[in-house]
Design an enzyme around this catalytic site. Structure first.
Site, PDB file in Angstrom:
ATOM      1  N   HIS A  68       0.831  -1.207   0.000  1.00  0.00           N
ATOM      2  CA  HIS A  68       0.000   0.000   0.000  1.00  0.00           C
ATOM      3  C   HIS A  68       0.865   1.255   0.000  1.00  0.00           C
ATOM      4  O   HIS A  68       0.559   2.258  -0.668  1.00  0.00           O
ATOM      5  CB  HIS A  68      -0.909  -0.025   1.231  1.00  0.00           C
ATOM      6  N   GLU A  71       2.102   1.879  -3.415  1.00  0.00           N
ATOM      7  CA  GLU A  71       1.014   2.444  -4.232  1.00  0.00           C
ATOM      8  C   GLU A  71       1.025   3.968  -4.146  1.00  0.00           C
ATOM      9  O   GLU A  71       0.877   4.670  -5.160  1.00  0.00           O
ATOM     10  CB  GLU A  71      -0.325   1.889  -3.757  1.00  0.00           C
ATOM     11  N   HIS A  72       1.190   4.514  -2.946  1.00  0.00           N
ATOM     12  CA  HIS A  72       1.268   5.969  -2.778  1.00  0.00           C
ATOM     13  C   HIS A  72       2.496   6.536  -3.500  1.00  0.00           C
ATOM     14  O   HIS A  72       2.414   7.576  -4.163  1.00  0.00           O
ATOM     15  CB  HIS A  72       1.355   6.313  -1.286  1.00  0.00           C
ATOM     16  N   GLU A 148      -3.396   8.074   7.389  1.00  0.00           N
ATOM     17  CA  GLU A 148      -4.514   7.326   6.805  1.00  0.00           C
ATOM     18  C   GLU A 148      -4.917   6.179   7.721  1.00  0.00           C
ATOM     19  O   GLU A 148      -6.098   5.926   7.945  1.00  0.00           O
ATOM     20  CB  GLU A 148      -4.116   6.795   5.431  1.00  0.00           C
TER      21      GLU A 148
END
Length: 447
Positions: A68, A71-72, A148
């Site tokens: 994840h 991904e950023h 997040e």
């Protein structure tokens, strides 16, 4: 109740089939890139998606959250693009873009006017093998990811409860590790971790390109050859090699107490088989079992018995999604009525489940559910983005285009006996985790 309903509602994509009115064409480039083209000429728009066969379950042990996190970072600079340039360009051209990470895949997409497809391919191809990370990116984006997690997990007792349940359900398999990562591990991720993960998993031979909308297959193929076809296959990419689950010999229980909980509930999850290529019958039976038991807040078996007849619950549900590369799960939920303890709610759920196993599936109810599924297939034809996601998620979860196309017929062929056989197989208490989410008094309710 809106947050609970949103959390537990069955995922439509599990039932949705591809829009058969759309033409689907497939290709494969010499470098291993798979291409799926879905024609829909009703609007001059296109969905351009690149899916990688890597998700959080493929992370090195101790590096949870790296999939994840990367991904950023994929929105930073490449050898051709400045940091943020891709998203800025999409916005200037009137489109939208985003990305997502799952247990089994990571995806990147842009929705834009059809005549901008070449521009999208050029930019997306640039970050397939040309990502240029620097130390400053790591620090700033890691803070974004941690925030997040704080917002989505740490500040949500239901999300924390879900993490604990999932970790208890999978004794050995990485599906027990949260996609966003354990906080202490995500905090420690480095530039070297991100670069290493990128080099190990990103490349055309580990990707699926899905283009849906106002396009011609041959034109898409030529563009793909121009921009993706020149990227050599990544020799570091290896077949997925995950650990498997051992036999489960004992039922597990957990209680999560948090003063922020507004509505206590009970949720039990069972280990369940996933959809497999060429062998989707059991998954189809479990999909329909979920619909029969808890697919409707008014007419499902749990709702009729627990919400209306006994009035011991204000909400019930059953959840199953077989779309995963490895072993999946089947879950039951009961939110007790005022004055009903969690222990009483669980006992009522168990009694109702036993009653269902004795009575079996109502043939008229099954026919109604199948009719609703057929209707959802028709409605799905109006959402080209959802169709693209259906193919992309399936292909990166071990299925084939043929499996996706066959799914509606496999569902239609399921019988009452098939559903009961699947239920008898899944509802083995040794393969389960029963969780209580409570705000206070949980210790007394355990007695």
């Amino acid at each position: 109740m809106r947050p609970l309903i949103a959390l537990f509602a069955p995922i439509l994509m599990v039932l949705s089939a591809p829009a058969h009115a759309a033409d689907v064409t497939t290709f494969e480039l010499d470098n291993g890139l798979e291409i799926v083209v879905i024609e829909d000429h009703r609007a001059p728009a296109v969905m351009h998606m690149v899916w990688y066969r890597v998700g959080s379950a493929d992370e090195p042990r101790g590096k949870s959250g790296i999939a994840h996190y990367l991904e950023h970072l994929m929105f930073k600079a490449t050898d051709e693009l400045e940091s943020g340039e891709l998203s800025d360009t999409v916005a200037r051209n009137g489109g939208s873009d985003n990305a997502f990470t799952s247990l089994d895949y990571t995806g990147y997409f842009q929705r834009i006017a059809a005549d901008r497809l070449e521009l999208m391919m050029r930019m997306e191809a640039s970050r397939m093998d040309g990502l240029q990370l620097v130390a400053e990116d790591i620090v700033t984006e890691r803070d974004v990811v941690i925030e997040e997690r704080n917002q989505r997990v740490e500040n949500d007792p239901g999300a924390l409860f879900a993490e604990q349940r999932r970790a208890a359900l999978y004794l050995n398999h990485p599906y027990g590790v949260p996609i966003i990562g354990w906080k202490h591990e995500a905090n420690a991720l480095t530039l070297e971790d991100a670069v290493s993960f990128y080099k190990a998993h990103y490349g055309p031979n580990n990707a699926v390109l899905v283009v849906a909308g106002d396009v011609e297959p041959d034109e898409v193929l030529e563009l793909a050859k121009t921009y993706y076809g020149v990227i050599p296959p990544n020799p570091a990419i290896k077949p997925r090699d995950r650990v498997s689950e051992p036999p489960h010999l004992a039922a597990r229980r957990l209680t999560y107490v948090d003063p922020r909980v507004g509505q206590p509930y009970v949720m039990r999850s069972y280990i369940a088989p996933e959809r497999n290529p060429g062998d989707q019958e059991t998954a189809a039976a479990l999909t329909l079992l979920g619909e029969v038991l808890g697919g409707s807040s008014t007419t499902s078996y749990l709702a009729e018995n627990l919400q209306f007849e006994q009035q011991t619950a204000i909400y019930t549900s059953a959840l199953y999604s077989g779309l995963s590369l490895d072993t999946s799960s089947f879950s039951l939920v009961i939110v007790p009525s005022q004055g009903v303890s969690l222990a009483e709610a669980e006992a009522a759920m168990d009694a109702t489940l036993s009653k269902f196993m004795e009575e079996g599936v109502d043939s008229e109810e099954l026919a109604r559910i199948k009719m609703q599924i057929r209707a959802s297939e028709i409605y799905a034809q109006d959402n080209i983005g959802q169709i693209a996601r259906t193919y992309g998620a399936a292909l990166t979860s071990g299925l084939t285009v043929e499996d996706v196309d066959a799914w509606p017929d496999v569902l239609e062929a399921v019988t009452e006996e098939d559903i009961m056989e699947a239920a008898a197989m899944v509802f083995d208490i040794k393969n389960s985790v029963t969780g209580w989410l409570a705000s206070e008094g949980a210790e007394e309710m355990m007695q």
